[in-house]
Each structure stands twice: as C-alpha cells, then as structure tokens.
Enzyme design. Structure first.
Site, PDB file in Angstrom:
ATOM      1  N   GLU A 204     -14.280  -2.853   5.870  1.00  0.00           N
ATOM      2  CA  GLU A 204     -14.278  -3.388   4.498  1.00  0.00           C
ATOM      3  C   GLU A 204     -15.629  -3.112   3.843  1.00  0.00           C
ATOM      4  OE1 GLU A 204     -12.599  -7.389   4.277  1.00  0.00           O
ATOM      5  OE2 GLU A 204     -10.696  -6.663   5.067  1.00  0.00           O
ATOM      6  N   GLU A 327      -5.964  -4.348  10.185  1.00  0.00           N
ATOM      7  CA  GLU A 327      -5.950  -5.806  10.005  1.00  0.00           C
ATOM      8  C   GLU A 327      -4.711  -6.145   9.200  1.00  0.00           C
ATOM      9  OE1 GLU A 327      -9.469  -7.929   8.655  1.00  0.00           O
ATOM     10  OE2 GLU A 327     -10.768  -6.525   9.744  1.00  0.00           O
TER      11      GLU A 327
END
Ligand code: AHR
Length: 524
Positions: A204, A327
């Site tokens: 991220e 994820e």
C-alpha cells in the site's frame, strides 16, 4: 360430431386445471437453477497460491495467537502453539505473507535476528502503539513456515527502508556462499540458505506504505527491484504494490512504467458489510440486512479483479504478470471492549459465505490471479482460528478453506450457472455461486454456495464429458441464523456435516442446498 360433448370437454379442462393448481401449490416454491459443467474441457490451473494466508505483527495475530514462546504453559513447538499449528496444517496453506501489511514498511529485518535479549524494542505505530520486542524475527518466521509446510512470502520495507537494507535482507536469507551476511545467518543458527520466492516490494505504497503517487512509486519500484537479486539458484517472484478497490489509474501507471520488472502487482479488497470505512458494521449480533449487504459487498471483488485485469491486458496480453490479491476478506467494526488497533472481530456463517464466493471469483479469474492472501490467519480480521489464552476455535471461514483444498492446483472447469436471484429490499444478488475443477487423478470437485438467507435452492447439475459413476465425500457447512458464530463455549456450532441431500441419475445430479450453506463434493 365430436366423440366428446362440449360439456365433457369443459369438465375435463376444469379438472385438469385444478390438478395443475393442486400440484403447483403442493410443490414447495423451488428456484430454477441449472449448472452445466464441461468436465472434458479443462481451462487453466487454479494455482494453489490463491489459497495463501497473511500474518502481520498486529494485535494477537502473531504474539499470543501463533507464538507464545518456548517457556509458555501452552503446548508449543519452538514457541509456536501446537493447537494452532495442527489446525492450520489441515488447510494445506501454500504461502504465508509476513510481516505486514502496514507493519512491513516500518520493519527492519536486523531487529529480529541474534539473541532475543539483545533485540531492540520498537513501537508498532500502526497497530495500537504497542511494544514490538522482535521476539519473532526472520528465523522464527521461517521456522513457522517449516512447521506449516508452507512457502514464505516476505513483504519488504520500501516506505521507510532503503534498497541496500532490502538487498542485504535477501542476501542474508538466500546466499549459500561466503559473505559476511550469509555467515551471520549461519552464526544465528541457519546453515543452509533458505528458498524464498515471493518477495513484495512495498505494501500500500500509496497509503500507510509511504503516501506515494503512482509515477514516483513506479520509479522507486524499479530501483528496488534492480537490487533484489537472485542468489544461489533462488528465483525471486517480485510483487509490486497495487491499489485497493477501484483505483485503476495506479495499476495502469505502475504496470505501464514498471511492468517489465515485476511478476505480479497486488490488489487489496476488503469487504465492509456496511460499505463504509467509518461504520463497517458489526461482526456478531446482526440481522438479514447486514447479512445481505455483507454478501453483496463481497461480490464486488469480481468487478475489481475484472477491471484491473482488463487494464493489465493492455500492456500484458499474454498474462505474464499476475494479479496478486494479497489482502482480502471481511473487515468489520472491532469487537466491543477490544483494542481498536488490534482489529479483532468475530467470524460468522456470513463471513464463511463471503470467503466461498470470493474464492469462486478468484478461481474464475485464475488465468490472471495466481496468488492471494486472506487477511488474516489468526485473531485478526477474517481469521481462520481464534485463540483466548490456552483455548482455540476454528471459525466458519476455516471450514470453507478446508473444503476448498480440493481445488488447489486442479484444473478449472467451464461452468455455466443459470440461477435465481436472492432479493432483499431493492437489491438483488445471484443466489448461487460455484467452482468446478478436475484434479490430476481425474476426479471432479464441485463447491457450491447458496447465499439465500431463508430459501433452500434446488440445482440441476448437468455433467458433460465424463461418465459419472458416483458422488462421494459430500459435506455441508450451514447454520440456522444469519449471524451464527463459533464461540469458546460452543466451538462446533458452525461446523461441517455430511451432505446427502442430492440425487444422481446418470449424468444428472440434483442438489438441494440449504439456505446459507456451502457444500463440497467429489464426482468420479
Ligand atoms: O490487514 C490490515 C491492514 O490492511 C494491512 O496492514 C494493510 O496493508 C491494509 O490496509
């Protein structure tokens, strides 16, 4: 003149109509669902790595959940809980992602090597500002992968680290020759170089991993990837940080600028039952509205995978670069009274159905998706097992992952599904989701989910290209309530049972799926 008088004719018509009406009111309202499976037209392999797990240094995900230390009263192997190891082995976990998540971009691998008493104490700034004493470091994590017979997936620090730090980390773990770092590994107890394939370069990076813009990250990714070397026959599979949900620009920019330097780009998608980060919805004690909206939100994964893949097709039509959904899972409000930074939640039959339908989506896209990791394995978000002191329970999601082991590395079969809708309020979703695959021994496995909260569904399955002899190993996971959970007092409330509500007639199989259920069965 007709053989029948018109009166007789009318009477017969009325009787006939009455008979049809009587029959139709007697037959319970069954949905018309059909499934056609082409068993002789295997498509692509469902890479087992789609069934990966994720364990971050977050809350009790590692400390307490997996690792209790060698001196604990809880039975353990080299510090890792025996009960959790035993349960997780049933899932045949292909890879385990570690140490984060957001934690990864503030992690320095050197903190976790050498004598434990000498390791520094850091602050886990993302997850509750708690102390991180580095009791579990690289050697501990690699021992865990051996105990679980799984492959490591290391998520390296790009946000606050340096290319040199990462390059040294790779050399320390994978070089089998004579170098100061390889010798340091030996001094710390590991003679042989480890095989480490999966290597994430940033997590991220647009958010907790460094708040970067796509152009900047593309360049930084290329720089880091240049120094991520293959030592001693180790062959790194490099995963770039992708975006979450529907930010397609990031994928486009990173694949266009750095696609030649990567094996995969990630996608993160969390199912928020309420569809709102500020008010995600509870993980327990909810009704059909929250059940339905959770399932509906979960199904959005299909749209995101499809659209990110379409962008990748522009630059990589051969599908060399994989989409790594590293994820995914249900993210609810934290359990009342728990530390909000620990992301603790219960796990219901609804979450199990989000898992099965998400896995169906990932299987369907397995020509592009070859790696995925549910978040997270123990005690955090949509976990496989929950622990409390010395107690452990398997969640409903655990059982779905166990059912779906039949698809690991099997060939995806074409499946045409025509199904009824499950309607709630103004919204509707397909009532049924499924995957069919064929393994190397020629056995076909079907997993099917009925999402409807109250109606069972009859499904007529037409199996083509296979002379069906038998159906076996059929099991079902279901519950009476939409929010049914397993608790430490009642850990088996949602657990698999034998499934025998089907009939086989030649190649035609009829399934009667209970409401809110997942089934698995084998056809030979
Ligand atoms: O899984 C919890 C967190 O969600 C991860 O640390 C981060 O990558 C994501 O935002």
């Amino acid at each position: 003149m007709s053989q029948y008088s018109s009166d007789t004719f009318t009477t017969k018509r009325v009787l006939c109509l009455a008979f049809i009406l009587a029959i139709s009111s007697w037959i319970p309202l069954q949905a018309q669902n059909t499934m056609v499976i082409d068993a002789d037209q295997p498509q692509n392999k469902i890479n087992e790595h789609i069934y990966g797990q994720f364990s971050e240094h977050l809350g009790t995900g590692v400390y307490g959940g997996l690792w209790v230390g060698e001196d604990s009263d809880i039975p353990n192997t080299d510090g890792f809980r025996n009960d959790v190891l035993k349960a997780l082995r049933e899932l045949e976990i292909p890879n385990l992602r570690w140490p984060g998540g957001c934690f990864a971009d503030e992690y320095n691998w050197r903190d976790g090597i050498g004598p434990r008493e000498d390791r520094p104490v850091r602050i886990n700034t993302h997850w509750g500002m708690v102390e991180e004493n580095n009791a579990v470091g690289i050697h501990g994590f690699m021992r865990l992968t051996e105990l679980l017979d799984t492959e490591p997936y290391i998520s390296a620090n790009v946000g606050s680290g340096t290319p040199r730090e990462m390059a040294n980390w790779i050399e320390y773990m994978t070089y089998d020759g004579n170098s100061t770092l390889a010798n340091l590994r030996r001094e710390n107890g590991q003679d042989e170089a480890w095989d480490v394939k999966f290597w994430g370069i940033g997590n991220e990076s647009w958010g907790c991993g460094g708040s970067m813009k796509a152009d900047y990250y593309s360049d930084l990714y290329r720089r880091y990837a240049t120094f991520a070397k293959d030592y001693s026959g180790n062959d790194l599979y490099k995963i770039a940080s992708g975006f979450s949900d529907d930010n397609y620009d990031w994928t486009e920019t990173v694949v266009k600028n750095a696609g030649n330097h990567m094996d995969a780009i990630s996608l993160h998608y969390y199912t928020l039952p309420n569809g709102d980060w500020g008010n995600k919805g509870p993980s327990q004690d909810f009704g059909e509205e929250m059940y339905f909206s959770g399932l509906r939100q979960g199904l959005r994964l299909d749209e995101f995978v499809t659209r990110h893949s379409t962008i990748m097709d522009k630059y990589d039509p051969q599908k060399r670069i994989n989409l790594a959904v590293d994820e995914w899972g249900v993210w609810t409000d934290p359990l009342p009274g728990s530390n909000p930074g620990f992301l603790q939640q219960q796990n219901s039959i609804r979450d199990a159905l989000v898992a099965s339908t998400s896995l169906d989506i990932l299987n369907k896209h397995s020509d592009r998706v070859r790696l995925a990791n549910i978040a997270q394995t123990v005690n955090v978000l949509q976990a496989m097992v929950l622990t409390e002191g010395e107690k452990m329970l398997k969640t409903p999601t655990f059982h779905v992952f166990e059912f779906y082991t039949v698809h690991h590395n099997a060939m995806l079969l074409p499946l045409d599904l025509q199904v009824e809708n499950y309607e709630f309020g103004d919204e509707s979703i397909p009532a049924i989701s499924a995957t069919a695959s064929k393994n190397s021994e020629g056995a076909v496995h079907v997993t099917a989910t009925n999402l409807h909260a109250t109606q069972s569904q009859e499904v007529t399955v037409d199996i083509r290209g296979l002379e069906v002899g038998s159906v076996s190993n059929a099991r079902v996971l279901t519950a009476n309530e939409v929010d049914a959970i397993n608790t430490f007092d009642n850990p088996e409330r949602v657990s698999p049972k034998e499934f025998n509500n089907y009939t086989l007639d030649g190649n035609n199989l009829t399934l009667r799926l209970p409401s809110k259920s997942v089934i698995v069965l084998q056809i030979k």
